[in-house]
Design a protein around this motif. Structure first.
Motif, PDB file in Angstrom:
ATOM      1  N   ALA A  97       4.807   3.698 -12.558  1.00  0.00           N
ATOM      2  CA  ALA A  97       4.212   3.217 -11.516  1.00  0.00           C
ATOM      3  C   ALA A  97       4.467   4.135 -10.310  1.00  0.00           C
ATOM      4  N   ARG A  98       3.861   3.807  -9.267  1.00  0.00           N
ATOM      5  CA  ARG A  98       3.910   4.798  -7.855  1.00  0.00           C
ATOM      6  C   ARG A  98       4.084   4.167  -6.775  1.00  0.00           C
ATOM      7  N   VAL A 100       3.911   4.767  -2.951  1.00  0.00           N
ATOM      8  CA  VAL A 100       3.569   5.464  -1.835  1.00  0.00           C
ATOM      9  C   VAL A 100       4.205   5.227  -0.578  1.00  0.00           C
ATOM     10  N   VAL A 147      -2.953   5.973  -1.633  1.00  0.00           N
ATOM     11  CA  VAL A 147      -2.987   4.980  -2.240  1.00  0.00           C
ATOM     12  C   VAL A 147      -4.294   4.870  -3.202  1.00  0.00           C
ATOM     13  N   GLU A 150      -4.075   7.177  -5.959  1.00  0.00           N
ATOM     14  CA  GLU A 150      -3.221   6.817  -7.126  1.00  0.00           C
ATOM     15  C   GLU A 150      -3.796   5.703  -7.835  1.00  0.00           C
ATOM     16  N   LEU A 151      -4.351   4.858  -7.178  1.00  0.00           N
ATOM     17  CA  LEU A 151      -4.964   3.563  -7.824  1.00  0.00           C
ATOM     18  C   LEU A 151      -6.054   4.043  -8.991  1.00  0.00           C
ATOM     19  N   ARG A 159      -0.797  -0.573 -10.550  1.00  0.00           N
ATOM     20  CA  ARG A 159       0.681  -0.267 -10.525  1.00  0.00           C
ATOM     21  C   ARG A 159       0.986   0.707  -9.491  1.00  0.00           C
ATOM     22  N   VAL A 160       0.517   0.331  -8.428  1.00  0.00           N
ATOM     23  CA  VAL A 160       0.919   0.882  -6.976  1.00  0.00           C
ATOM     24  C   VAL A 160       1.295   0.093  -6.137  1.00  0.00           C
ATOM     25  N   THR A 161       2.123   0.547  -5.259  1.00  0.00           N
ATOM     26  CA  THR A 161       2.571  -0.024  -3.936  1.00  0.00           C
ATOM     27  C   THR A 161       2.876   0.701  -2.804  1.00  0.00           C
ATOM     28  N   ILE A 189      -3.923  -4.496  -3.752  1.00  0.00           N
ATOM     29  CA  ILE A 189      -2.660  -3.571  -3.926  1.00  0.00           C
ATOM     30  C   ILE A 189      -1.854  -4.124  -2.770  1.00  0.00           C
TER      31      ILE A 189
END
Length: 321
Positions: A97-98, A100, A147, A150-151, A159-161, A189
């Motif tokens: 997961a990422r 940012v 973001v 990454e998405l 799985r990005v926040t 997101i």
């Protein structure tokens, strides 16, 4: 993440994908959310397709069923995986997961520190295992673009926040990053803009007292901490912890914010905090938190709602790992 496998998954092709998911469940990277009505189908599937692992995977299903019946923290709804989405979901769940952030080193250390303080063992393990990664945006102005990039690397699951300083000068000022927060939320997101000015405003006095300045400067450190202790929660929340008031004029506050800050910080405070506490504060916080020297009460002393905000930040990360 909690993963709900539809019963059709066990009636279609995709054996290798199912085994990959089982491995993720066994190592507790993700959690299997089991429908009680599906247990017999699950057992029959593994007896036929993976007889040497049937006992292991069947026991895993039963243990998952027992675990999800116990009282637990509030989580997002389980991720539903269908037979037609299995390949995409397995690809997404197998990747880190990422998270940012503006500065991967500083913000990453801060998040790990609060995970220690609030006993978020799942997040600490996920960080150690590399199940999520911090991504540097290169500046707050770039975070929206990073973001989205990454998405785009995920097929089905966002799985990005992200985490942003508010860069506010007063409690009444609306952060310029609220629009970024709103725009990304519309895309599914979730992220967080800090309530206080910057991440450093959350560094408790106990951690600041551990700054390893040389002995000849310890009296200055003590004086600055004493000054901080005398501030109201609002004053402390919006002072520049790193630089003090040495860069106040370069902030280019709107006129009304500048006027409000003139009233908020008397001349004595500006003198005593003419310089701040320097860089590397979040790394110091991580060091102190990891050794048990920082407690939730230290954050609670910063102002009402601080602990709740930090727990909510950890919940955002928990939702994507």
């Amino acid at each position: 993440m909690r993963v709900d496998l539809h019963r059709d998954v066990f009636k279609a092709d995709g054996f290798e994908l199912i085994i990959t998911l089982m491995r993720l469940f066994v190592e507790d990277r993700h959690q299997w959310f089991v429908n009680p009505d599906d247990i017999d189908d699950v057992v029959a599937y593994f007896l036929e397709h993976a007889p040497t692992k049937a006992i292991v995977y069947s026991d895993l299903a039963r243990k998952s069923l027992v675990a999800q019946s116990r009282p637990a923290p509030v989580f997002s709804a389980p991720l539903k995986v269908l037979s037609e989405s299995l390949a995409d979901h397995v690809a997404d769940l197998s990747r880190p997961a990422r998270v940012v952030v503006e500065n991967r080193t500083a913000d990453g250390a801060f998040i790990v520190a609060i995970a220690h303080v609030f006993a978020a063992a799942d997040i600490l393990r996920a960080h150690t295992e590399g199940w999520f990664e911090f991504v540097q945006s290169g500046g707050s102005g770039e975070i929206h673009k990073v973001v989205l990039a990454e998405l785009g690397t995920f097929r089905k699951v966002a799985r990005v926040t992200f985490l942003l300083d508010s860069d506010r000068g007063t409690a009444d000022q609306v952060s310029k990053y609220e629009k970024v927060l709103s725009d990304l939320q519309k895309l599914g997101i979730k992220g967080h803009v800090l309530k206080y000015r910057e991440m450093e405003n959350y560094i408790p006095n106990r951690a600041l007292a551990a700054i390893p300045w040389p002995k000849r400067k310890q009296s200055k450190l003590s004086a600055r901490i004493t000054c901080l202790k005398g501030l109201t929660p609002e004053q402390r929340a919006f002072v520049d912890i790193k630089h003090g008031f040495s860069r106040e004029k370069s902030n280019n506050w709107p006129r009304q914010i500048e006027a409000a800050r003139e009233k908020m910080y008397p001349a004595k405070v500006r003198r005593e905090l003419s310089s701040g506490f320097g860089d590397g504060l979040s790394e110091l916080l991580q060091q102190e938190a990891a050794t048990g020297k920082i407690a939730a009460a230290d954050f609670d002393s910063l102002g009402p709602g601080t602990c709740d905000e930090l727990r909510a930040l950890l919940a955002l990360i928990r939702d994507i790992i």
